[in-house]
Design an enzyme around this catalytic site. Structure first.
Site, PDB file in Angstrom:
ATOM      1  N   GLN A   3       0.909  -1.122  -0.210  1.00 29.37           N
ATOM      2  CA  GLN A   3       0.149  -0.330  -0.060  1.00 29.37           C
ATOM      3  C   GLN A   3       0.690   1.552   0.384  1.00 29.37           C
ATOM      4  OE1 GLN A   3      -3.364  -0.904   2.972  1.00 29.37           O
ATOM      5  NE2 GLN A   3      -2.458  -2.141   3.353  1.00 29.37           N
ATOM      6  N   ASN A   4       1.608   1.621  -0.029  1.00 28.00           N
ATOM      7  CA  ASN A   4       3.143   2.142   0.335  1.00 28.00           C
ATOM      8  C   ASN A   4       3.652   2.320  -0.918  1.00 28.00           C
ATOM      9  OD1 ASN A   4       2.884   1.479   2.870  1.00 28.00           O
ATOM     10  ND2 ASN A   4       4.863   0.630   2.747  1.00 28.00           N
ATOM     11  N   CYS A  58       0.747  12.745 -16.269  1.00 24.97           N
ATOM     12  CA  CYS A  58      -0.408  13.887 -17.023  1.00 24.97           C
ATOM     13  C   CYS A  58      -2.052  13.566 -16.772  1.00 24.97           C
ATOM     14  CB  CYS A  58      -0.057  13.654 -18.115  1.00 24.97           C
ATOM     15  SG  CYS A  58      -0.964  15.705 -19.131  1.00 24.97           S
ATOM     16  N   CYS A  80       8.591  -4.931  12.689  1.00 25.62           N
ATOM     17  CA  CYS A  80       9.241  -5.521  11.150  1.00 25.62           C
ATOM     18  C   CYS A  80      10.406  -5.735  11.492  1.00 25.62           C
ATOM     19  CB  CYS A  80       8.628  -4.561   9.500  1.00 25.62           C
ATOM     20  SG  CYS A  80       6.523  -3.647  10.302  1.00 25.62           S
ATOM     21  N   HIS A 138      -1.006   1.570  -3.844  1.00 23.41           N
ATOM     22  CA  HIS A 138      -1.277   3.182  -4.689  1.00 23.41           C
ATOM     23  C   HIS A 138      -0.765   4.262  -5.325  1.00 23.41           C
ATOM     24  CE1 HIS A 138      -3.440   2.239  -0.470  1.00 23.41           C
ATOM     25  NE2 HIS A 138      -4.452   1.817  -1.573  1.00 23.41           N
ATOM     26  N   GLY A 155       2.553  -4.080   8.971  1.00 25.13           N
ATOM     27  CA  GLY A 155       3.076  -3.475   8.841  1.00 25.13           C
ATOM     28  C   GLY A 155       1.797  -2.092   9.097  1.00 25.13           C
ATOM     29  N   ASN A 171       1.935  -6.264  13.285  1.00 20.16           N
ATOM     30  CA  ASN A 171       1.497  -4.681  13.224  1.00 20.16           C
ATOM     31  C   ASN A 171       1.981  -4.605  14.618  1.00 20.16           C
ATOM     32  OD1 ASN A 171       0.220  -2.202  11.600  1.00 20.16           O
ATOM     33  ND2 ASN A 171      -0.894  -2.383  13.061  1.00 20.16           N
ATOM     34  N   ILE A 172       2.769  -3.109  14.555  1.00 18.87           N
ATOM     35  CA  ILE A 172       2.451  -2.338  15.980  1.00 18.87           C
ATOM     36  C   ILE A 172       0.765  -2.098  16.823  1.00 18.87           C
ATOM     37  CG2 ILE A 172       3.500  -0.688  17.971  1.00 18.87           C
ATOM     38  CD1 ILE A 172       6.011  -1.536  16.022  1.00 18.87           C
ATOM     39  N   ASP A 207       6.372   4.090  -2.222  1.00 19.95           N
ATOM     40  CA  ASP A 207       8.177   4.702  -1.409  1.00 19.95           C
ATOM     41  C   ASP A 207       8.857   4.505  -2.262  1.00 19.95           C
ATOM     42  OD1 ASP A 207       7.724   2.407   0.058  1.00 19.95           O
ATOM     43  OD2 ASP A 207       7.067   3.533   1.581  1.00 19.95           O
TER      44      ASP A 207
END
Length: 314
Positions: free
Chosen positions: A143-144, A169, A304, A161, A260, A286-287, A146
């Site tokens: 889902q990141n 454009c 993680c 995503h 995460g 996951n925390i 980065d």
């Protein structure tokens, strides 16, 4: 330009050059990781057994895997964006409709890009890439935005995503590298300067309205249309073909591991529901609580990057 989270920008021959301060380069990677209990050896053994029994493992990652690389998330208790500030992420409809919103977004993104693009994978990203090389991981869905999984070498990957390292454009659909747009920003804004007031999860920083008013945003070099990062903003939807593709990967899997993510966003949560319908075993690392804790056969509250490298994928 001095930035409150440890970045100093200096102009050199008309180019913006980031200088990482000692505080930022050494201490920032833990700033956005919420507190977690010490590793439980029995839980580690349970996850090892889960992975060992998995033959076609699908992994879904969220922002929590990248906080250890120094990128903040939205929802983590005390350290996420929602806990630190009353600011909220940009909405897709506003970006598309309002030129001033696009100007503000790109000004903030221009300042934040050198730091955001310099983030590197942490041991969790490298561990998942290693699992792929050993044939343990059948597919990775993140889902990141980065690009840290790509930087770590993952290839069997869907960026649900999108990715901040690409620009789209809105007129003709042409994709270009984000780095090329940074150079165009620099040419158009040779004397522009601003002081940032905090770091946001998706590559931008916080600026005042007065700071962004004179910032110049270039159009698409092909058709003159407005430019947007190739990501799914809040209020937008994931491409249906991409959703179908991931559903197929879930149906091919024999187990699912969440890493995460609180799974609060439906775009990711729906694949957990598909896994449940197919009675796949689900493990969650996951925390803090997630939307699917009651569906998991195993829940771990650990970093993680501390836990995943301990797991043998063979």
């Amino acid at each position: 330009m001095r930035m409150s989270f440890g970045l100093t920008f200096r102009t050199a021959k008309g180019r913006w050059v980031p200088n990482l301060s000692q505080q930022c380069s050494r201490g920032s990677t833990g700033l956005f990781v919420p507190p977690s209990p010490p590793l439980d050896s029995e839980k580690v053994k349970e996850l090892q057994r889960f992975i060992t029994l998995s033959k076609r493992l699908l992994v879904m990652t969220g922002a929590g895997i990248s906080t250890e690389s120094g990128i903040p998330d939205y929802r983590s208790e005390k350290v996420g964006l929602y806990a630190r500030t009353d600011r909220r992420p940009i909405q897709h409809g506003d970006f598309v409709r309002i030129a001033q919103i696009r100007q503000r977004y790109w000004a903030r993104n221009f300042v934040g890009w050198p730091q955001f693009s310099s983030h590197q994978p942490n041991p969790a990203h490298w561990a998942l890439s290693n699992w792929e090389r050993f044939g343990k991981l059948s597919w990775l869905v993140t889902q990141n935005v980065d690009a840290l999984h790509t930087k770590a070498g993952s290839q069997r990957l869907t960026e649900l995503h999108g990715c901040m390292h690409r620009v789209l454009c809105l007129g003709c659909g042409e994709q270009t590298p984000r780095g090329a747009l940074q150079e165009r920003f620099e040419v158009l804004n040779p004397t522009w300067s601003a002081e940032a007031h905090g770091l946001a999860p998706d590559g931008d920083v916080f600026l005042t309205e007065e700071q962004v008013q004179s910032f110049q945003v270039p159009p698409c070099s092909r058709c003159g249309g407005p430019l947007k990062p190739d990501v799914v903003f809040f209020g937008d939807t994931v491409n249906p073909d991409k959703v179908d593709f991931v559903h197929k990967r879930v149906k091919e899997a024999d187990s699912l591991l969440v890493v995460g993510s609180s799974l609060q966003v439906y775009s990711g949560y729906r694949f957990i529901l598909t896994a449940q319908e197919r009675k796949l075993p689900i493990a969650i690392l996951n925390i803090g609580p997630t939307r699917s804790d009651d569906l998991a056969c195993l829940k771990l509250d650990s970093r993680c990057g501390e836990l995943l490298p301990l797991i043998d994928p063979r």
